[in-house]
Scaffold this active site. Structure first.
Site, PDB file in Angstrom:
ATOM      1  N   ASP A  51       0.938  -1.336  -0.145  1.00 43.03           N
ATOM      2  CA  ASP A  51      -0.032   0.066  -0.070  1.00 43.03           C
ATOM      3  C   ASP A  51       0.863   1.395   0.001  1.00 43.03           C
ATOM      4  O   ASP A  51       0.553   2.327  -0.582  1.00 43.03           O
ATOM      5  CB  ASP A  51      -0.918  -0.428   1.422  1.00 43.03           C
ATOM      6  CG  ASP A  51      -1.675   1.030   1.242  1.00 43.03           C
ATOM      7  OD1 ASP A  51      -2.818   1.524   0.464  1.00 43.03           O
ATOM      8  OD2 ASP A  51      -1.662   2.327   2.377  1.00 43.03           O
ATOM      9  N   GLU A 123      -2.113  -5.861  -3.518  1.00 41.61           N
ATOM     10  CA  GLU A 123      -1.077  -4.518  -2.857  1.00 41.61           C
ATOM     11  C   GLU A 123      -0.013  -5.810  -1.981  1.00 41.61           C
ATOM     12  O   GLU A 123       1.135  -5.192  -1.929  1.00 41.61           O
ATOM     13  CB  GLU A 123      -1.508  -3.782  -1.596  1.00 41.61           C
ATOM     14  CG  GLU A 123      -2.121  -2.912  -2.266  1.00 41.61           C
ATOM     15  CD  GLU A 123      -3.014  -1.874  -0.699  1.00 41.61           C
ATOM     16  OE1 GLU A 123      -3.795  -0.766  -0.289  1.00 41.61           O
ATOM     17  OE2 GLU A 123      -3.459  -2.877   0.028  1.00 41.61           O
TER      18      GLU A 123
END
Length: 229
Positions: A51, A123
């Protein structure tokens, strides 16, 4: 995992040196929990790292691509690009949904199609790629998978229905717009919310989503489409 390695090589010219990182990235918590005795790692820590690097690379891209856009517009565009549904879509484009390891219960409940799981997987893969290679490798991958859709303007066409509804309702003055959670369902890691949008106490629309914000957008969209203000 052999098929995944082959797919990454053929589609993106990516070869992992640390294969355990790739395996961890594709291991959901439900699978790890069902195999506790094997002490299998799941992908939540890699998701955290992925992320961060995703936000950085997309922010750098948008900053350079749109030198005249103000900070607020850049933030909105970035949020559309990296939101859950978008990342899940990229995961499907890469066919990552075929390779994720899920627990039996999660598999039966449709986890392989769930945006939350696929977005997190995408992610986690970025996090694994960062650790195995470097930030440039992550950037090269994103420029193959994500940036072409950004360049095509796919995310600028996403409508902010909450803002649109507010503009429609406040043409003749201020009104009291309230979003209320009316129901919650699902386990902690895969919650679903139902939200109603009320104006002066009257419900104009309801929506469901995997986060409160997404449910609010869906409720606003329904209200806009109905047009019964």
């Amino acid at each position: 995992m052999k098929k995944l390695h082959q797919a990454l090589l053929e589609r993106f010219n990516i070869v992992f040196s640390q294969q355990e990182l790739l395996e961890t990235a594709f291991t959901h918590t439900s699978y790890a929990n069902e195999h506790r005795l094997l002490k299998i790692s799941h992908n939540e820590r890699l998701e955290f790292l992925g992320d961060a690097v995703l936000q950085l690379i997309i922010s750098q891209y948008l900053y350079s691509k749109y030198p005249k856009k103000p900070e607020g517009d850049l933030s909105k565009l970035r949020s559309m690009i990296v939101r859950e549904e978008s990342l899940a879509g990229f995961a499907r484009d890469c066919q990552f949904d075929q390779y994720i390891k899920l627990g039996k219960g999660e598999e039966k409940s449709g986890g392989r199609e769930r945006d939350t799981i696929l977005g997190d997987l995408f992610e986690a893969f970025l996090g694994a790629l960062l650790l195995d290679k470097d930030v440039e490798a992550v950037k090269d991958f994103l420029y193959q998978v994500m940036i072409p859709k950004v360049e095509a303007g796919d995310f600028e066409r996403v409508t902010d229905y909450k803002t649109k509804l507010q503009e429609l309702l406040q043409v003749n003055g201020d009104v009291d717009i309230d979003y209320q959670v009316v129901a919650e369902s699902g386990p902690a890691h895969a919650k679903r919310f139902e939200v109603a949008v009320l104006v002066n106490g009257r419900t104009l629309g309801t929506g469901k989503g995997r986060s409160k914000k997404l449910a609010e957008q869906e409720a606003a969209k329904r209200a806009v489409e109905k047009g019964n203000y």
